[in-house]
Motif scaffolding. Structure first.
Motif, short mmCIF file in Angstrom:
data_model
loop_
_atom_site.label_atom_id
_atom_site.label_comp_id
_atom_site.label_asym_id
_atom_site.label_seq_id
_atom_site.Cartn_x
_atom_site.Cartn_y
_atom_site.Cartn_z
N SER A 113 0.83 -1.21 0.00
CA SER A 113 0.00 0.00 0.00
C SER A 113 0.86 1.25 0.00
O SER A 113 0.58 2.22 -0.71
CB SER A 113 -0.94 -0.02 1.21
OG SER A 113 -0.20 -0.07 2.43
N ALA A 114 1.92 1.26 0.78
CA ALA A 114 2.81 2.42 0.81
C ALA A 114 3.52 2.61 -0.51
O ALA A 114 3.63 3.74 -1.03
CB ALA A 114 3.81 2.27 1.95
N ALA A 115 4.01 1.52 -1.09
CA ALA A 115 4.75 1.62 -2.36
C ALA A 115 3.84 2.07 -3.50
O ALA A 115 4.20 2.93 -4.31
CB ALA A 115 5.39 0.28 -2.69
N PHE A 116 2.65 1.50 -3.57
CA PHE A 116 1.74 1.86 -4.65
C PHE A 116 1.22 3.29 -4.48
O PHE A 116 1.00 4.00 -5.47
CB PHE A 116 0.58 0.88 -4.72
CG PHE A 116 1.00 -0.53 -5.05
CD1 PHE A 116 2.20 -0.77 -5.69
CD2 PHE A 116 0.22 -1.62 -4.71
CE1 PHE A 116 2.61 -2.06 -5.99
CE2 PHE A 116 0.61 -2.90 -5.01
CZ PHE A 116 1.81 -3.13 -5.65
N ALA A 117 0.98 3.71 -3.24
CA ALA A 117 0.54 5.08 -3.01
C ALA A 117 1.60 6.07 -3.46
O ALA A 117 1.28 7.12 -4.04
CB ALA A 117 0.23 5.29 -1.52
N ARG A 118 2.82 5.75 -3.23
CA ARG A 118 3.90 6.65 -3.67
C ARG A 118 3.96 6.68 -5.20
O ARG A 118 4.13 7.74 -5.80
CB ARG A 118 5.22 6.16 -3.11
CG ARG A 118 6.43 6.98 -3.57
CD ARG A 118 7.67 6.60 -2.81
NE ARG A 118 7.83 5.15 -2.70
CZ ARG A 118 8.60 4.56 -1.81
NH1 ARG A 118 9.25 5.28 -0.93
NH2 ARG A 118 8.71 3.25 -1.78
N SER A 119 3.80 5.54 -5.84
CA SER A 119 3.85 5.51 -7.30
C SER A 119 2.68 6.26 -7.92
O SER A 119 2.80 6.78 -9.03
CB SER A 119 3.85 4.05 -7.78
OG SER A 119 5.02 3.38 -7.36
N LEU A 120 1.54 6.29 -7.24
CA LEU A 120 0.39 7.02 -7.76
C LEU A 120 0.66 8.53 -7.83
O LEU A 120 -0.03 9.24 -8.54
CB LEU A 120 -0.85 6.75 -6.90
CG LEU A 120 -1.50 5.38 -7.10
CD1 LEU A 120 -2.58 5.15 -6.06
CD2 LEU A 120 -2.08 5.26 -8.51
N ARG A 121 1.60 9.01 -7.07
CA ARG A 121 1.97 10.42 -7.10
C ARG A 121 3.18 10.69 -7.99
O ARG A 121 3.69 11.80 -8.04
CB ARG A 121 2.27 10.93 -5.68
CG ARG A 121 1.10 10.83 -4.73
CD ARG A 121 1.38 11.63 -3.46
NE ARG A 121 2.57 11.19 -2.78
CZ ARG A 121 2.63 10.24 -1.86
NH1 ARG A 121 1.52 9.60 -1.53
NH2 ARG A 121 3.76 9.90 -1.28
N ASP A 122 3.66 9.65 -8.68
CA ASP A 122 4.85 9.79 -9.52
C ASP A 122 4.51 10.67 -10.73
O ASP A 122 3.47 10.51 -11.36
CB ASP A 122 5.33 8.42 -9.99
CG ASP A 122 6.75 8.45 -10.49
OD1 ASP A 122 7.01 9.16 -11.47
OD2 ASP A 122 7.60 7.77 -9.90
N PRO A 123 5.37 11.62 -11.09
CA PRO A 123 5.10 12.45 -12.28
C PRO A 123 5.17 11.67 -13.59
O PRO A 123 4.64 12.14 -14.60
CB PRO A 123 6.19 13.53 -12.21
CG PRO A 123 7.27 12.91 -11.39
CD PRO A 123 6.59 12.02 -10.39
N PHE A 124 5.80 10.51 -13.58
CA PHE A 124 5.91 9.70 -14.80
C PHE A 124 4.62 8.93 -15.00
O PHE A 124 4.18 8.18 -14.13
CB PHE A 124 7.10 8.74 -14.67
CG PHE A 124 7.41 7.98 -15.93
CD1 PHE A 124 7.60 8.65 -17.13
CD2 PHE A 124 7.53 6.60 -15.91
CE1 PHE A 124 7.91 7.95 -18.29
CE2 PHE A 124 7.83 5.90 -17.06
CZ PHE A 124 8.02 6.58 -18.26
N VAL A 125 3.99 9.13 -16.16
CA VAL A 125 2.66 8.58 -16.39
C VAL A 125 2.64 7.06 -16.32
O VAL A 125 1.70 6.45 -15.78
CB VAL A 125 2.11 9.08 -17.75
CG1 VAL A 125 3.01 8.65 -18.90
CG2 VAL A 125 0.69 8.58 -17.97
N HIS A 126 3.68 6.42 -16.84
CA HIS A 126 3.69 4.96 -16.83
C HIS A 126 3.90 4.40 -15.43
O HIS A 126 3.47 3.27 -15.14
CB HIS A 126 4.77 4.44 -17.78
CG HIS A 126 4.50 4.79 -19.22
ND1 HIS A 126 3.49 4.21 -19.95
CD2 HIS A 126 5.11 5.69 -20.04
CE1 HIS A 126 3.50 4.72 -21.18
NE2 HIS A 126 4.46 5.61 -21.26
#
Length: 788
Positions: free
Chosen positions: A471-484
Motif C-alpha cells: 500500500s505504501a509503495a503503490f501510493a507513492r507511485s500514484l503520485r509519480d510524475p511519470f505517467v507509466h
C-alpha cells in the motif's frame, strides 16, 4: 554372462590390483579384444575395458602385447585415451575412456553426411600423425578399429599391428596375417605379395587403401570385398575423385591420407563444412576477435543438429566457458553456453556450469553482470537454493546501487526470476530494503519496473508486512510524475486487490486512488476507473454482511438505568442560524465517545428560574460547588466526568503528501506503531480526541435550551486582539464578577459543522477568585457591530 564375470573377477583377485569394475559386455566385430563397459572404483566414473584372454587366443598374444605397448606410448587427441593397463600370464586389461564401436552406427546407417565427413576428418588427421610424425603403419583401418568417445568424436584404436618402418622386428610383416578378417581389407599388393612388400612401398600405402574402404563402408553401411569399391553412388560427388585416388591399385601412385586431407581442406573442398570449421575454431575461440567469435558462434548454431549432443557437453561447452571467463567471450558466447546447458542433467550442470556462474557473479565487469542477469531464467532451475542464497544473491545485490542505470534496471527485473529461490528472511528483509531504494530511483523506468516487480512478487512477501509494504509503495507511485509509473501502480493494485483487507481498501487505498480519476492523462483516468470499481465492489460485498449498528438499542439503555439520556439541541421550532449551529454542536458532543454528566435539580422551584440566573449552590461534602457573583450567568462547577473535545484539522490538510513519509520505510498510513495521540492529532477523519481536563457540571437543567450566555462569556474570555466587538443587544448589561478561569490554557477545538464556533474546555480552580468590575466601555467593545 554371470559365469564370465565371476571368472574375470577371480582372475583379477589373483593378479595385480586393477582399480576398475567390469560391467556389461559390448559386442565388437573383427577384433582380438573383448570390450566391456566399466567404472572406476575410486570415483565411479565411466570407462571401457579391453580384455584379452591369453589361454583362448595364445597365437594372437604378440598382437595384444603390441597394442598394449603402442597405446602406452602413443599420445594424440584422435587416439583412444588409455587410463590404466594390467598384464599377467593369464590376461591383459586395458582401461580406456568410455567408448562405443563405430560399427554400431554404420550398420544402422544412423549417421548424417555432415557427421560422417566430420568423423573422417578426425580419423584422417590421426592417420596423418601416425604415418608422418610417428613414421608407422596402422594396417588395420576399419569400423571395428574406430570408436565413438563420450563427446561423440571418432577415436582411432585397434593398434594390434601398428608397426614402425624403422623397426627391424616389427609385428606387421610377421603377424599381419593373424589380424581378424584381414583378407577382406587387404590391399591388392599385399594380397599378391604378402606383408613383406610393405617395405618396398611407401609407408602410407596400406593405410591409404584401408582409409578408402572405410569411406565406402561408412557411406554404404557394409563392405564385403574389393569388387564393391567402384560403386560410388552413396559417396559425395566432391569426394569421389580423391576417393578413387586412395584406391589406386599401384601403391606408389596411390594418394596418401595426408594429401587427401589437404585436398579436402582447400577452399570449396569436401572438408570445408561448418561442422569441421567449428571444431577447428572452437579450441582457439578465446584468442579470436569479437567478429571472429561471432562468426564461429553463428556456424555453431547452424550445425547444432548435426553435432552429437555429447560433443557440445564434452568439447564445445568447456571451451566456451573458458572463453567467457578468461577470454572475454561476452554475452553471445554465454548465450550459447546457456543453450547447451539446457540439455544437461542437474548433475552435469552442477559440475560444469554452476561453479563458473558463481565466479562470474563475483566479477565486477558490468557487461558480464548484465549478461548473467539476462540469462538467469535459463539457469535458475539448475541452481540449488543454498547456492542462490549464500553465493549468488549477495553478489547480485550490488547491482541495485550500481551507477549504471542498465545494471540497476536488469537487477530489478531479475528479482522476479530469483525470488522463488530466496528464503523468506531475505525476501522480507534485504530485498525489500533494496527495492525501497529503486522505487525512489532517479530513472523513471526503474521506478516503474520496481512497482511492477512488487506487484508480481506480492504473494512471496510475508503476510504480516505484505499489505503495509504494497500500500505504501503503490501510493507513492500514484503520485509519480511519470505517467507509466502511475499506470503501473494502478495495474498492480488491480492485480493485488485480494491481498488487502476490506478495511485497508476503504481507509488506505481508495483515498489515494481517487485522485487518479481526474488525472490529466486519459490512460490513467481509464485505468483508475477500472481499479476503483474493483475495490468498491469488494467493499460493497463486505459491507452487505455487516450489522446495521453496533450501538445498544434505546430500550435496553432505558432498562439498564446505567446511562443518562444525551443532551438534546434546540427545539425544532427554533430554526435560527445560531440555534442550528449550537444544535449541531451539541449533537456532535452527544455522538462522541463517552457520556456527559447531566446536572440535576434539587427541587421543582429551580425549574421556574430563568435560564440566565444560576441556581443556588448546594454544598456537599463530596462535590464542592463554587458559585459566581451576583452577575447573571453560567455557574461553573467541578465534575469528575470528562467533556469530549472534537479535534478537526483544517480540511485542506485532509491528505497531505508531504506528511506521508515513505523514505527509508514502507509505512505512511498510520500503522499500528503510531501512537493514538498522534493519530488523533493528524487524522482528520479519526476518532475524536477526548480531553482529560475536567469541568464543573451545571447544577441546573436547561431543558434542552442552549447555554448561550455561557458561550458568550467564553467568547469574551477567548477573544483575541483585534476581534470585532459584540452587538449592543448582546452585550452584558449588569456588571458582575466573571467566573475565575483556570490558569491552564483552554483546549480549543472546532466543530466540523460550524467552523467559526469554538468550544472551550474550562477547568474551575478549587477556590473562587473575585475578578474586578468591568469598565463601562466594555459594552461597546464587545458589540458585534456591522459584522452581524
Amino acid at each position: 554372462m554371470d559365469f564370465l564375470k565371476s571368472a574375470v573377477a577371480s582372475a583379477i583377485s589373483k593378479g595385480p590390483a586393477f582399480g576398475y569394475t567390469f560391467g556389461d559386455r559390448v559386442d565388437i566385430d573383427d577384433s582380438i579384444w573383448t570390450l566391456y563397459n566399466g567404472t572406476k572404483r575410486e570415483d565411479g566414473s565411466k570407462c571401457s575395458i579391453f580384455s584379452f584372454d591369453v589361454a583362448a587366443n595364445k597365437s594372437r598374444l604378440p598382437l595384444a602385447r603390441n597394442a598394449l605397448r603402442k597405446l602406452r606410448t602413443l599420445r594424440h587427441p584422435g587416439v583412444v585415451k588409455v587410463l590404466d593397463t594390467v598384464e599377467t600370464d593369464a590376461y591383459i586389461y586395458i582401461a580406456t575412456e568410455r567408448l562405443s564401436p563405430l560399427s554400431w552406427h554404420v550398420k544402422r546407417k544412423s549417421l548424417t553426411e555432415e557427421t560422417i565427413k566430420w568423423g573422417l576428418h578426425n580419423v584422417a588427421k590421426t592417420l596423418k600423425f601416425v604415418n608422418t610424425e610417428a613414421t608407422s603403419i596402422h594396417a588395420c583401418i576399419r569400423p571395428a578399429s574406430v570408436f565413438f568417445s563420450e563427446s561423440g568424436e571418432w577415436k582411432l584404436g585397434g593398434f594390434d599391428a601398428l608397426s614402425s618402418v624403422k623397426e627391424d622386428d616389427s609385428v606387421l610383416p610377421t603377424y599381419g596375417s593373424l589380424i581378424p578378417d584381414a583378407h577382406r581389407y587387404m590391399p591388392p599388393e599385399v594380397s599378391k605379395g604378402g606383408w613383406e612388400v610393405i617395405k618396398q612401398n611407401p609407408a602410407y600405402a596400406v593405410d591409404a587403401y584401408n582409409f578408402g574402404t572405410l569411406i565406402f563402408e561408412v557411406f554404404n553401411g557394409s563392405y564385403q570385398g574389393s569388387d564393391q569399391l567402384g560403386q560410388m553412388k552413396s559417396i559425395p560427388a566432391s569426394m569421389q575423385q580423391m576417393y578413387k585416388r586412395l584406391l589406386n591399385p599401384n601403391p606408389k601412385a596411390r594418394m596418401s591420407v595426408s594429401q587427401f586431407l589437404d585436398s579436402g581442406k582447400r577452399i570449396g573442398g569436401f572438408f570445408q563444412t561448418p561442422l569441421i570449421q567449428v571444431t577447428d575454431d572452437i579450441e582457439s575461440i578465446g584468442l579470436k576477435s569479437e567478429d571472429e567469435r561471432n562468426e564461429v558462434l553463428g556456424k555453431l548454431d547452424d550445425v547444432a543438429d548435426d553435432f552429437p549432443a555429447d560433443f557440445f557437453k564434452m568439447k564445445v561447452l568447456p571451451e566456451l566457458l573458458k572463453s567467457v571467463e578468461f577470454g572475454g567471450g561476452g554475452a553471445k558466447v554465454f548465450g550459447t553456453v546457456m543453450q547447451i546447458g539446457a540439455k544437461l542433467s542437474d548433475e552435469e550442470y552442477e559440475a560444469q556450469i554452476t561453479p563458473v556462474v558463481v565466479r562470474l557473479f563475483a566479477n565486477p565487469d558490468r557487461a558480464i553482470r548484465v549478461c548473467l542477469l539476462n540469462n538467469l531464467p535459463l539457469m535458475i532451475d539448475h541452481l540449488p537454493q543454498k547456492i542462490v542464497n549464500n553465493q549468488i544473491f549477495p553478489q547480485m545485490v550490488t547491482g541495485f546501487t550500481d551507477v549504471a542505470p542498465v545494471v540497476r534496471e536488469e537487477t530489478v527485473k531479475a528479482v522476479l526470476v530469483i525470488v522463488p529461490k530466496l528464503s523468506d528472511r531475505i525476501v522480507n528483509g534485504e530485498l525489500l530494503r533494496h527495492l525501497a531504494k529503486t522505487a525512489n530511483d532517479e530513472q523513471a523506468g526503474i521506478r516503474t519496473n520496481t512497482t511492477i516487480c512488487l506487484g508480481k512478487i506480492a504473494r512471496n512477501l510475508g503476510a504480516n508486512s505484505r499489505a503495509k509494504v504494497l500500500s505504501a509503495a503503490f501510493a507513492r507511485s500514484l503520485r509519480d510524475p511519470f505517467v507509466h509509473a502511475r499506470n503501473a501502480a494502478l495495474m498492480a493494485l488491480t492485480a493485488t486487490a485480494d491481498v488487502f483487507s476490506e478495511e485497508d481498501c476503504a481507509t488506505k487505498l481508495l483515498p489515494v486512488m481517487c485522485p487518479a480519476l481526474v488525472d490529466k492523462e486519459k490512460m490513467i483516468r481509464d485505468q483508475a476507473q477500472k481499479t476503483v470499481e474493483i475495490y468498491i465492489a469488494r467493499i460493497r460485498k463486505y459491507a452487505a454482511n455487516m450489522p446495521d449498528t453496533v450501538l445498544p438499542s434505546p430500550s435496553a439503555t432505558a432498562i439498564s438505568g446505567n446511562s443518562v439520556a444525551p443532551r438534546m439541541g434546540t427545539p425544532a421550532a427554533d430554526s435560527g442560524w445560531a440555534g442550528w449551529a449550537i444544535s449541531s454542536f451539541t449533537n456532535k458532543i452527544a455522538a462522541a465517545s463517552g457520556q456527559m454528566q447531566a446536572g440535576s435539580t434539587t427541587n421543582g422551584a429551580a425549574d421556574q428560574r430563568s435560564q440566565s440566573v444560576p441556581p443556588p449552590a448546594v454544598p456537599t461534602a463530596s462535590k464542592p460547588i463554587l458559585t459566581s457573583s451576583n452577575r447573571p450567568g453560567m455557574t461553573l462547577t467541578k465534575s469528575a466526568a470528562p467533556i469530549p473535545t472534537i479535534a478537526s484539522p483544517d480540511p485542506v490538510d485532509a491528505f497531505n503528501d508531504e506528511a506521508e513519509d515513505f523514505d527509508g520505510d514502507w509505512g505512511g498510513f498510520g500503522d499500528d506503531t503510531t501512537s493514538k495521540k498522534q493519530e488523533e492529532e493528524e487524522d482528520p477523519w479519526g476518532t475524536p480526541n477526548i480531553s482529560t481536563a475536567t469541568t464543573p457540571a451545571a447544577n441546573y437543567d436547561d431543558k434542552g435550551e442552549p447555554d448561550f450566555a455561557g458561550w458568550l462569556a467564553a467568547q469574551s474570555q477567548t477573544k483575541k486582539p483585534g476581534a470585532k466587538p459584540l452587538p449592543k443587544g448582546l452585550a452584558k448589561s449588569t456588571p458582575a464578577a466573571k467566573p475565575t478561569i483556570a490558569t491552564k490554557k483552554p483546549v480549543v477545538a472546532r466543530t466540523a459543522g460550524a467552523p467559526n464556533v469554538k468550544k472551550v474546555a474550562v477547568v474551575q480552580p478549587k477556590k473562587e477568585a473575585k475578578r474586578p468590575e468591568p469598565k463601562a466601555d466594555d459594552d461597546e467593545e464587545e458589540g458585534w457591530g456591522d459584522a452581524w
